[in-house]
Design an enzyme around this catalytic site. Sequence first.
Site, PDB file in Angstrom:
ATOM      1  N   ASP A   1     -12.171 124.570  34.784  1.00 48.66           N
ATOM      2  CA  ASP A   1     -12.612 123.201  34.495  1.00 48.66           C
ATOM      3  C   ASP A   1     -13.541 123.240  33.284  1.00 48.66           C
ATOM      4  O   ASP A   1     -14.230 124.237  33.051  1.00 48.66           O
ATOM      5  CB  ASP A   1     -13.399 122.622  35.679  1.00 48.66           C
ATOM      6  CG  ASP A   1     -12.502 122.205  36.846  1.00 48.66           C
ATOM      7  OD1 ASP A   1     -11.267 122.170  36.678  1.00 48.66           O
ATOM      8  OD2 ASP A   1     -13.053 121.907  37.923  1.00 48.66           O
TER       9      ASP A   1
ATOM     10  N   GLN B   1     -11.160 117.951  26.630  1.00 49.01           N
ATOM     11  CA  GLN B   1     -11.608 116.564  26.851  1.00 49.01           C
ATOM     12  C   GLN B   1     -11.344 115.717  25.606  1.00 49.01           C
ATOM     13  O   GLN B   1     -11.807 116.049  24.510  1.00 49.01           O
ATOM     14  CB  GLN B   1     -13.114 116.580  27.160  1.00 49.01           C
ATOM     15  CG  GLN B   1     -13.439 117.352  28.432  1.00 49.01           C
ATOM     16  CD  GLN B   1     -14.812 118.003  28.395  1.00 49.01           C
ATOM     17  OE1 GLN B   1     -15.258 118.467  27.345  1.00 49.01           O
ATOM     18  NE2 GLN B   1     -15.477 118.082  29.542  1.00 49.01           N
TER      19      GLN B   1
ATOM     20  N   ARG C   1      -5.138 121.531  30.519  1.00 41.01           N
ATOM     21  CA  ARG C   1      -5.203 120.236  31.219  1.00 41.01           C
ATOM     22  C   ARG C   1      -5.974 119.293  30.284  1.00 41.01           C
ATOM     23  O   ARG C   1      -7.105 119.603  29.913  1.00 41.01           O
ATOM     24  CB  ARG C   1      -5.961 120.351  32.540  1.00 41.01           C
ATOM     25  CG  ARG C   1      -6.266 118.976  33.154  1.00 41.01           C
ATOM     26  CD  ARG C   1      -7.393 119.007  34.174  1.00 41.01           C
ATOM     27  NE  ARG C   1      -7.068 119.802  35.333  1.00 41.01           N
ATOM     28  CZ  ARG C   1      -7.991 120.441  36.062  1.00 41.01           C
ATOM     29  NH1 ARG C   1      -9.275 120.391  35.742  1.00 41.01           N
ATOM     30  NH2 ARG C   1      -7.631 121.152  37.100  1.00 41.01           N
TER      31      ARG C   1
ATOM     32  N   LYS D   1      -9.931 112.798  29.899  1.00 37.94           N
ATOM     33  CA  LYS D   1     -10.720 111.998  28.944  1.00 37.94           C
ATOM     34  C   LYS D   1     -12.119 112.595  28.737  1.00 37.94           C
ATOM     35  O   LYS D   1     -12.695 112.461  27.680  1.00 37.94           O
ATOM     36  CB  LYS D   1     -10.839 110.559  29.442  1.00 37.94           C
ATOM     37  CG  LYS D   1      -9.520 109.805  29.356  1.00 37.94           C
ATOM     38  CD  LYS D   1      -9.706 108.321  29.602  1.00 37.94           C
ATOM     39  CE  LYS D   1      -8.353 107.633  29.686  1.00 37.94           C
ATOM     40  NZ  LYS D   1      -8.480 106.203  29.982  1.00 37.94           N
ATOM     41  N   GLY D   2     -12.670 113.250  29.768  1.00 39.65           N
ATOM     42  CA  GLY D   2     -14.023 113.809  29.655  1.00 39.65           C
ATOM     43  C   GLY D   2     -14.985 113.044  30.539  1.00 39.65           C
ATOM     44  O   GLY D   2     -15.080 111.823  30.431  1.00 39.65           O
TER      45      GLY D   2
ATOM     46  N   THR E   1      -4.936 112.027  34.327  1.00 44.80           N
ATOM     47  CA  THR E   1      -5.468 110.669  34.201  1.00 44.80           C
ATOM     48  C   THR E   1      -4.909 109.794  35.315  1.00 44.80           C
ATOM     49  O   THR E   1      -3.827 110.069  35.842  1.00 44.80           O
ATOM     50  CB  THR E   1      -5.098 110.058  32.825  1.00 44.80           C
ATOM     51  OG1 THR E   1      -5.653 108.749  32.725  1.00 44.80           O
ATOM     52  CG2 THR E   1      -3.603 109.984  32.594  1.00 44.80           C
ATOM     53  N   HIS E   2      -5.695 108.732  35.639  1.00 42.80           N
ATOM     54  CA  HIS E   2      -5.175 107.716  36.572  1.00 42.80           C
ATOM     55  C   HIS E   2      -4.828 106.457  35.808  1.00 42.80           C
ATOM     56  O   HIS E   2      -4.547 105.423  36.400  1.00 42.80           O
ATOM     57  CB  HIS E   2      -6.240 107.378  37.625  1.00 42.80           C
ATOM     58  CG  HIS E   2      -6.907 108.583  38.205  1.00 42.80           C
ATOM     59  ND1 HIS E   2      -8.098 109.061  37.727  1.00 42.80           N
ATOM     60  CD2 HIS E   2      -6.517 109.421  39.184  1.00 42.80           C
ATOM     61  CE1 HIS E   2      -8.440 110.149  38.406  1.00 42.80           C
ATOM     62  NE2 HIS E   2      -7.498 110.393  39.294  1.00 42.80           N
TER      63      HIS E   2
ATOM     64  N   ARG F   1     -23.146 112.394  42.644  1.00 44.62           N
ATOM     65  CA  ARG F   1     -23.269 112.757  41.223  1.00 44.62           C
ATOM     66  C   ARG F   1     -22.166 112.099  40.406  1.00 44.62           C
ATOM     67  O   ARG F   1     -22.366 111.688  39.283  1.00 44.62           O
ATOM     68  CB  ARG F   1     -23.240 114.276  41.045  1.00 44.62           C
ATOM     69  CG  ARG F   1     -24.592 114.933  41.306  1.00 44.62           C
ATOM     70  CD  ARG F   1     -24.665 116.295  40.650  1.00 44.62           C
ATOM     71  NE  ARG F   1     -23.504 117.096  40.982  1.00 44.62           N
ATOM     72  CZ  ARG F   1     -23.395 117.820  42.076  1.00 44.62           C
ATOM     73  NH1 ARG F   1     -24.366 117.853  42.958  1.00 44.62           N
ATOM     74  NH2 ARG F   1     -22.304 118.514  42.304  1.00 44.62           N
TER      75      ARG F   1
HETATM   76  P1  FDA Z   1     -10.398 105.784  32.970  1.00 49.62           P
HETATM   77  O1  FDA Z   1     -11.719 106.192  33.584  1.00 49.62           O
HETATM   78  O2  FDA Z   1     -10.351 105.516  31.509  1.00 49.62           O
HETATM   79  O3  FDA Z   1      -9.853 104.510  33.682  1.00 49.62           O
HETATM   80  C1  FDA Z   1      -8.641 103.868  33.264  1.00 49.62           C
HETATM   81  C2  FDA Z   1      -7.947 103.203  34.448  1.00 49.62           C
HETATM   82  O4  FDA Z   1      -7.524 104.250  35.356  1.00 49.62           O
HETATM   83  C3  FDA Z   1      -8.849 102.310  35.279  1.00 49.62           C
HETATM   84  O5  FDA Z   1      -8.892 101.013  34.759  1.00 49.62           O
HETATM   85  C4  FDA Z   1      -8.203 102.372  36.634  1.00 49.62           C
HETATM   86  O6  FDA Z   1      -7.093 101.515  36.693  1.00 49.62           O
HETATM   87  C5  FDA Z   1      -7.706 103.818  36.696  1.00 49.62           C
HETATM   88  N1  FDA Z   1      -8.715 104.679  37.336  1.00 49.62           N
HETATM   89  C6  FDA Z   1      -9.519 105.590  36.736  1.00 49.62           C
HETATM   90  N2  FDA Z   1     -10.288 106.206  37.649  1.00 49.62           N
HETATM   91  C7  FDA Z   1      -9.973 105.664  38.817  1.00 49.62           C
HETATM   92  C8  FDA Z   1     -10.425 105.870  40.132  1.00 49.62           C
HETATM   93  N3  FDA Z   1     -11.388 106.764  40.430  1.00 49.62           N
HETATM   94  N4  FDA Z   1      -9.855 105.132  41.095  1.00 49.62           N
HETATM   95  C9  FDA Z   1      -8.902 104.232  40.834  1.00 49.62           C
HETATM   96  N5  FDA Z   1      -8.446 103.974  39.614  1.00 49.62           N
HETATM   97  C10 FDA Z   1      -8.966 104.683  38.628  1.00 49.62           C
HETATM   98  N6  FDA Z   1     -13.366 115.856  33.349  1.00 49.62           N
HETATM   99  C11 FDA Z   1     -14.032 116.842  32.701  1.00 49.62           C
HETATM  100  O7  FDA Z   1     -14.920 116.552  31.895  1.00 49.62           O
HETATM  101  N7  FDA Z   1     -13.712 118.155  32.936  1.00 49.62           N
HETATM  102  C12 FDA Z   1     -12.720 118.515  33.785  1.00 49.62           C
HETATM  103  O8  FDA Z   1     -12.469 119.713  33.967  1.00 49.62           O
HETATM  104  C13 FDA Z   1     -12.005 117.488  34.443  1.00 49.62           C
HETATM  105  N8  FDA Z   1     -10.991 117.779  35.307  1.00 49.62           N
HETATM  106  C14 FDA Z   1     -10.229 116.751  35.838  1.00 49.62           C
HETATM  107  C15 FDA Z   1      -9.134 117.042  36.628  1.00 49.62           C
HETATM  108  C16 FDA Z   1      -8.322 116.031  37.102  1.00 49.62           C
HETATM  109  C17 FDA Z   1      -7.114 116.372  37.915  1.00 49.62           C
HETATM  110  C18 FDA Z   1      -8.643 114.670  36.806  1.00 49.62           C
HETATM  111  C19 FDA Z   1      -7.781 113.538  37.299  1.00 49.62           C
HETATM  112  C20 FDA Z   1      -9.749 114.371  36.038  1.00 49.62           C
HETATM  113  C21 FDA Z   1     -10.560 115.400  35.577  1.00 49.62           C
HETATM  114  N9  FDA Z   1     -11.697 115.119  34.838  1.00 49.62           N
HETATM  115  C22 FDA Z   1     -12.368 116.144  34.215  1.00 49.62           C
HETATM  116  C23 FDA Z   1     -12.246 113.726  34.814  1.00 49.62           C
HETATM  117  C24 FDA Z   1     -11.770 112.936  33.608  1.00 49.62           C
HETATM  118  O9  FDA Z   1     -12.375 113.430  32.440  1.00 49.62           O
HETATM  119  C25 FDA Z   1     -12.120 111.447  33.763  1.00 49.62           C
HETATM  120  O10 FDA Z   1     -13.516 111.295  33.854  1.00 49.62           O
HETATM  121  C26 FDA Z   1     -11.490 110.753  34.965  1.00 49.62           C
HETATM  122  O11 FDA Z   1     -10.188 111.212  35.202  1.00 49.62           O
HETATM  123  C27 FDA Z   1     -11.388 109.243  34.717  1.00 49.62           C
HETATM  124  O12 FDA Z   1     -10.568 108.969  33.583  1.00 49.62           O
HETATM  125  P2  FDA Z   1      -9.102 108.342  33.678  1.00 49.62           P
HETATM  126  O13 FDA Z   1      -8.286 108.931  32.581  1.00 49.62           O
HETATM  127  O14 FDA Z   1      -8.556 108.570  35.025  1.00 49.62           O
HETATM  128  O15 FDA Z   1      -9.240 106.803  33.427  1.00 49.62           O
END
Ligand code: FDA
Length: 308
Positions: A132, A164, A185, A188-189, A227-228, A289
């Site tokens: 990670d 990230q 992987r 976004k960060g 990402t979600h 956190r």
């Molecule tokens: P973003 O936060 O931009 O949201 C966009 C849309 O996605 C939202 O409007 C919503 O619809 C949906 N969404 C996002 N989060 C949601 C939630 N919790 N519940 C429901 N809907 C949601 N970061 C890091 O710095 N180092 C790392 O090693 C990792 N590792 C990692 C592994 C995996 C498998 C994941 C999924 C994520 C990480 N991350 C991470 C975290 C990542 O950097 C980020 O902070 C989160 O994934 C949130 O960003 P999103 O791209 O999901 O969408």
Amino acid sequence: MSPMRSFFIALSQNKPIRYFAEHSRFGRSIQSRFVAGTNIEEALHAAEVLNRLGILVTLNSLGERATQPDEARQAAEVYHQLLDRIAACGLKANVSIKLTQMGLGFDPALAESITLSLVEHASAIGAFVRIDMEDSSLAQSTLNIVRQIHSMPGLAGSIGVVIQANLYRSLGDIEQLSDEQIDVRLCKGAYREPHSIAFPNKADVDSNFIRLSCVLLDSGAYHGIATHDKEMIQAVESYAAQQAIPPSHFEFQMFYGVRRDLQRRLVREGYNVRAYIPFGADWYSFFMRRLAEHPDNVLYFVKNFFRW
Ligand code: FDA
């Protein structure tokens, strides 16, 4: 520090509230939604259930950063046990570790040797260790360790890292990692970073995420897109279709318990999907956190509670 951030940090340290969360039905229902349990058996059970649904997993043992060698070795021991159990149960699973849990904060050489032993173990059973990415102050030392271990005979393909999209440096890092065929992987960060090194606006992070995803897909190596965000996922699907890149050449990754509907839809459509499963006794601090880092997650939590 923002008032919301201070509020969640205070909550994470409040013993009566922690006790209530850990022992009440409400607390346990939150925990069971986002954290697969407090021990290895519960985490493996969650992994089995997801594997049956066609979802791959990566397991993460929650814990604080190590401040002494014994703590780092104990943290690694949990992963050695996990790797043994993954092999014994025939799970489609790998592990995700944080180098500060392995001692990076006080002894980088120790963190590297502990990680090397985990990667050797994973390699022996055909598994994989994902490192990670933590905050930007650790990015270069993390990448150095990953490259060093990946270059050792027999270990290429058993270790990967996280990049990230919010950091300006990430395009360069991805090009270099792709040249070396290191599994990335992309996310976004999750850490707050100074504007001098990271895009301050979400729209720019999103554009960079799409750009970096395309570079990864073009590289020909297997990578994970974490990402979600439906728009990011759609952009990746469209680019892969346009370039005739088969779904078997990459995977989508999401957190355990988050957007389960989307995870299942992608599996039905033939994509590889991997869920990141955190587990461990320290789930309460982990959860608080995450809320402190991103108070807007409270909104996600409320809005999506029934959809997740
Ligand atoms: P973003 O936060 O931009 O949201 C966009 C849309 O996605 C939202 O409007 C919503 O619809 C949906 N969404 C996002 N989060 C949601 C939630 N919790 N519940 C429901 N809907 C949601 N970061 C890091 O710095 N180092 C790392 O090693 C990792 N590792 C990692 C592994 C995996 C498998 C994941 C999924 C994520 C990480 N991350 C991470 C975290 C990542 O950097 C980020 O902070 C989160 O994934 C949130 O960003 P999103 O791209 O999901 O969408």
